[in-house]
Design an enzyme around this catalytic site. Structure first.
Site, PDB file in Angstrom:
ATOM      1  N   ARG A   1      -8.182   6.102  71.186  1.00  0.00           N
ATOM      2  CA  ARG A   1      -8.754   4.746  71.227  1.00  0.00           C
ATOM      3  C   ARG A   1      -8.861   4.107  69.844  1.00  0.00           C
ATOM      4  O   ARG A   1      -9.167   2.925  69.732  1.00  0.00           O
ATOM      5  CB  ARG A   1     -10.115   4.780  71.939  1.00  0.00           C
ATOM      6  CG  ARG A   1      -9.938   4.890  73.462  1.00  0.00           C
ATOM      7  CD  ARG A   1     -11.196   5.350  74.140  1.00  0.00           C
ATOM      8  NE  ARG A   1     -12.303   4.460  73.882  1.00  0.00           N
ATOM      9  CZ  ARG A   1     -13.573   4.761  74.132  1.00  0.00           C
ATOM     10  NH1 ARG A   1     -13.883   5.962  74.621  1.00  0.00           N
ATOM     11  NH2 ARG A   1     -14.529   3.896  73.875  1.00  0.00           N
TER      12      ARG A   1
ATOM     13  N   GLN B   1      -6.366  24.509  67.400  1.00  0.00           N
ATOM     14  CA  GLN B   1      -6.510  24.540  68.855  1.00  0.00           C
ATOM     15  C   GLN B   1      -5.219  23.958  69.428  1.00  0.00           C
ATOM     16  O   GLN B   1      -4.998  22.749  69.376  1.00  0.00           O
ATOM     17  CB  GLN B   1      -7.726  23.699  69.282  1.00  0.00           C
ATOM     18  CG  GLN B   1      -8.000  23.802  70.782  1.00  0.00           C
ATOM     19  CD  GLN B   1      -9.044  22.812  71.267  1.00  0.00           C
ATOM     20  OE1 GLN B   1      -9.261  21.762  70.664  1.00  0.00           O
ATOM     21  NE2 GLN B   1      -9.684  23.147  72.378  1.00  0.00           N
TER      22      GLN B   1
ATOM     23  N   GLU C   1     -22.301  16.903  82.377  1.00  0.00           N
ATOM     24  CA  GLU C   1     -21.393  15.849  81.914  1.00  0.00           C
ATOM     25  C   GLU C   1     -21.457  14.653  82.862  1.00  0.00           C
ATOM     26  O   GLU C   1     -21.618  14.825  84.080  1.00  0.00           O
ATOM     27  CB  GLU C   1     -19.960  16.387  81.825  1.00  0.00           C
ATOM     28  CG  GLU C   1     -19.730  17.302  80.638  1.00  0.00           C
ATOM     29  CD  GLU C   1     -20.135  16.659  79.319  1.00  0.00           C
ATOM     30  OE1 GLU C   1     -19.444  15.742  78.864  1.00  0.00           O
ATOM     31  OE2 GLU C   1     -21.167  17.056  78.757  1.00  0.00           O
TER      32      GLU C   1
ATOM     33  N   ARG D   1     -13.306  -1.778  36.785  1.00  0.00           N
ATOM     34  CA  ARG D   1     -12.335  -0.874  37.418  1.00  0.00           C
ATOM     35  C   ARG D   1     -12.518   0.543  36.879  1.00  0.00           C
ATOM     36  O   ARG D   1     -13.268   0.761  35.922  1.00  0.00           O
ATOM     37  CB  ARG D   1     -10.930  -1.415  37.175  1.00  0.00           C
ATOM     38  CG  ARG D   1     -10.687  -2.720  37.961  1.00  0.00           C
ATOM     39  CD  ARG D   1      -9.377  -3.383  37.560  1.00  0.00           C
ATOM     40  NE  ARG D   1      -8.281  -2.428  37.604  1.00  0.00           N
ATOM     41  CZ  ARG D   1      -7.129  -2.583  36.948  1.00  0.00           C
ATOM     42  NH1 ARG D   1      -6.931  -3.671  36.203  1.00  0.00           N
ATOM     43  NH2 ARG D   1      -6.189  -1.686  37.033  1.00  0.00           N
TER      44      ARG D   1
HETATM   45  C1  UD1 Z   1     -19.186  15.357  74.272  1.00  0.00           C
HETATM   46  C2  UD1 Z   1     -20.142  16.212  75.115  1.00  0.00           C
HETATM   47  C3  UD1 Z   1     -21.146  15.298  75.816  1.00  0.00           C
HETATM   48  C4  UD1 Z   1     -21.886  14.485  74.784  1.00  0.00           C
HETATM   49  C5  UD1 Z   1     -20.898  13.720  73.879  1.00  0.00           C
HETATM   50  C6  UD1 Z   1     -21.645  13.098  72.732  1.00  0.00           C
HETATM   51  C7  UD1 Z   1     -18.924  18.185  75.900  1.00  0.00           C
HETATM   52  C8  UD1 Z   1     -18.215  18.808  77.051  1.00  0.00           C
HETATM   53  N1  UD1 Z   1     -19.387  16.958  76.097  1.00  0.00           N
HETATM   54  O1  UD1 Z   1     -18.472  14.505  75.163  1.00  0.00           O
HETATM   55  O2  UD1 Z   1     -22.075  16.057  76.561  1.00  0.00           O
HETATM   56  O3  UD1 Z   1     -22.784  13.586  75.430  1.00  0.00           O
HETATM   57  O4  UD1 Z   1     -19.923  14.611  73.320  1.00  0.00           O
HETATM   58  O5  UD1 Z   1     -20.790  12.291  71.933  1.00  0.00           O
HETATM   59  O6  UD1 Z   1     -19.072  18.807  74.863  1.00  0.00           O
HETATM   60  N2  UD1 Z   1     -12.849  18.485  70.762  1.00  0.00           N
HETATM   61  C9  UD1 Z   1     -11.974  19.473  70.348  1.00  0.00           C
HETATM   62  N3  UD1 Z   1     -11.240  20.117  71.293  1.00  0.00           N
HETATM   63  C10 UD1 Z   1     -11.331  19.849  72.614  1.00  0.00           C
HETATM   64  C11 UD1 Z   1     -12.219  18.820  73.021  1.00  0.00           C
HETATM   65  C12 UD1 Z   1     -12.971  18.167  72.073  1.00  0.00           C
HETATM   66  O7  UD1 Z   1     -11.879  19.766  69.153  1.00  0.00           O
HETATM   67  O8  UD1 Z   1     -10.617  20.495  73.401  1.00  0.00           O
HETATM   68  C13 UD1 Z   1     -13.666  17.796  69.741  1.00  0.00           C
HETATM   69  C14 UD1 Z   1     -13.354  16.314  69.621  1.00  0.00           C
HETATM   70  O9  UD1 Z   1     -12.434  16.093  68.568  1.00  0.00           O
HETATM   71  C15 UD1 Z   1     -14.700  15.725  69.228  1.00  0.00           C
HETATM   72  C16 UD1 Z   1     -15.685  16.653  69.909  1.00  0.00           C
HETATM   73  O10 UD1 Z   1     -15.017  17.858  70.152  1.00  0.00           O
HETATM   74  O11 UD1 Z   1     -14.903  15.787  67.817  1.00  0.00           O
HETATM   75  C17 UD1 Z   1     -16.227  16.057  71.211  1.00  0.00           C
HETATM   76  O12 UD1 Z   1     -15.173  15.877  72.135  1.00  0.00           O
HETATM   77  P1  UD1 Z   1     -15.056  14.564  72.995  1.00  0.00           P
HETATM   78  O13 UD1 Z   1     -13.863  14.675  73.866  1.00  0.00           O
HETATM   79  O14 UD1 Z   1     -15.193  13.370  72.139  1.00  0.00           O
HETATM   80  O15 UD1 Z   1     -16.346  14.765  73.942  1.00  0.00           O
HETATM   81  P2  UD1 Z   1     -17.158  13.662  74.713  1.00  0.00           P
HETATM   82  O16 UD1 Z   1     -16.476  13.312  75.970  1.00  0.00           O
HETATM   83  O17 UD1 Z   1     -17.501  12.566  73.773  1.00  0.00           O
END
Ligand code: UD1
Ligand code: CA
Length: 456
Positions: free
Chosen positions: A23, A83, A163, A324
């Site tokens: 996004r 990962q 979630e 600068r």
């Molecule tokens: C996550 C939380 C949610 C919380 C929210 C807060 C989980 C399952 N959910 O959701 O409860 O309310 O954050 O902002 O944890 N990432 C990885 N590898 C993966 C998936 C994610 O490195 O396979 C990293 C992403 O880069 C990010 C973080 O983990 O920095 C969170 O992942 P994201 O997909 O943004 O989770 P949310 O849906 O926001």
């Protein structure tokens, strides 16, 4: 327990930075976007380091050498794990298995897209571990909880995190949401993480399930609540701007608490590393880029732009000045309007008051640089230095063609082009001599061909 010899609990921080950040609509990975000049990953690493992490593991996506390089630049001892498949936050943490297996008292998990979290908040999560929790999760009361995981409480204890996509209508009414950050007791962390499954709406291994999993293993859990402004995550550029605004508010408030006056704080932009002394006054519309240090009692007047500049105690800069990288302004020196300074030392009490460019130069104490002075430091290929001695006086609109030295106490006549060194206490004139022709103008006007015509 693996406490180190001082009896302090050891800590591994796992920073999740494997996000795709679609996004953001950017060629740059999301976690490398900057807030107050530092990458979001850099902010997360600074916070976990300040919170006492002894080891740091950063989880990056496949082929993300740029993210790995930033991790190493911000935290040289960080270990980077890849990962390969993005199978969820618990799966991501488990990429650091080799580090987890080394054994730590505490494991803290941070998201690299959540740049405002304070070190003491990680400290608060670790305190819960000391008090017996196997998992401590960070929550906040969300203005709009849509999309966040919800805290399900039972008898005052955190029972599970649901979630949004998996939550019932009733659960979606809960406003205490998961910030994402978590601390796990090192001795139970692998047992909990390995037991987490992926039977949920997204088919992912959720870190949030560490809470229910710990409870099912008979372990204790805890919730810690932080302000929403501290845990806001960044998924798009609008949230990036929101995070920037929140960070700027925090940096300005910290500066004002430390004795800086800002007349109109909302218009002042700080870098994460800006250092402002006591009784510094910042007028409206001032921009600080990387690496600025402003000494006690200095004033930075309106609409000035500073980057890599050091300003000593009591100096005055601006309005409309540009400093600068490598500009070093001495005590009580004065830099006035429309003055640009680059890689130059301006001595104590010196004045460069108007419309001037000083680059690759040193200017002695109490020298006076007249309006419109230019150090001609560049011949199109190389840069050369200009050295001006203490107490020298450079007349207005002079060009100093470097390399050149003006001795202490020397005077350069206005409008000079100086190409040779000037001795101390000498007068140098490098301009055409003035000639006067009395009556010439009147006679010119009265010539027959001009008589009677009006001047245009
Ligand atoms: C996550 C939380 C949610 C919380 C929210 C807060 C989980 C399952 N959910 O959701 O409860 O309310 O954050 O902002 O944890 N990432 C990885 N590898 C993966 C998936 C994610 O490195 O396979 C990293 C992403 O880069 C990010 C973080 O983990 O920095 C969170 O992942 P994201 O997909 O943004 O989770 P949310 O849906 O926001
Ligand atoms: Ca997120």
């Amino acid at each position: 327990m693996t406490s180190n010899k001082e009896g302090v609990r050891t800590c591994l921080a796992v920073v999740l930075a494997a996000g795709e950040g679609k996004r953001m609509k950017s060629d740059l990975p999301k976690v490398l976007h900057r807030v107050a000049g530092r990458s979001m990953l850099g902010h997360a690493l600074a916070a976990v380091t300040a919170a006492g992490a002894d080891s740091v593991a950063v989880i990056v996506g496949p082929g993300r050498d740029d993210v790995a390089a930033e991790a190493r630049a911000c935290a040289p001892a960080a270990e980077v794990f890849v990962q390969e498949d993005r199978l969820g936050t618990a799966h991501a943490v488990l990429r650091a298995r080799a580090a987890l297996e080394r054994g730590f008292d505490d494991v803290v998990v941070a998201f690299a897209d959540t740049p405002l979290v304070l070190a003491q908040t990680f400290g608060g999560l670790r305190t819960e571990l000391v008090e017996g929790a196997a998992v401590a999760a960070l929550g906040f009361e969300a203005g709009d909880p849509t999309g966040y995981g919800r805290f399900l409480m039972e008898e005052g204890e955190l029972a599970a995190i649901r979630e949004h996509k998996d939550a019932s209508e009733k659960e979606r009414e809960i406003r205490i949401c998961n910030a994402g950050l978590m601390a796990l007791s090192g001795k139970s962390a692998l047992g909990i993480l390995d037991a987490i499954g992926n039977a949920n709406a997204q088919g992912e291994y959720y870190l949030t399930d560490a809470v229910a999993t710990a409870r099912s293993q008979g372990l204790k859990t805890a919730a810690v609540i932080a302000p929403e402004s501290e845990v806001m995550g960044v998924n798009d550029r609008i949230q990036l701007a929101d995070a920037e605004a929140a960070m700027q508010r925090r940096l300005r408030a910290d500066a004002m608490r430390d004795g800086v006056t800002m007349i109109d704080p909302a218009t002042v932009h700080l870098w994460f590393d800006t250092k402002l002394g006591r009784d510094v006054v910042i007028e409206p519309g001032v921009f600080f880029g990387a690496g600025c240090e402003i000494g006690d009692g200095a004033i930075i007047k309106a609409w000035s732009h500073l980057e890599g500049a050091k300003v000593a105690r009591g100096a005055s800069v601006g309005p409309f000045a540009r400093l600068r990288p490598g500009a070093v302004i001495g005590e009580q020196a004065k830099i006035g309007n429309f003055v640009e300074i680059k890689a130059a030392d301006i001595g104590p009490g010196a004045a460069v008051s108007h419309l001037t460019y000083i680059g690759d130069a040193s200017i002695g104490a109490k020298a006076n640089i007249g309006a419109g002075t230019i150090t001609c430091n560049y011949d199109g290929f190389s840069k050369f230095r200009t050295e001006i001695g203490a107490g020298a006086f450079i007349g207005s609109n002079s060009s100093l063609v470097a390399p050149v030295r003006i001795g202490a106490g020397a005077i350069v006549g206005s409008g000079s082009v100086i190409t040779q060194d000037v001795e101390a206490d000498a007068l140098a004139l490098g301009r055409g001599r003035q000639t006067d022709k009395p009556g010439w103008a009147k006679a010119f006007r009265e010539r027959p061909e001009n008589a009677g015509k009006s001047k245009k």
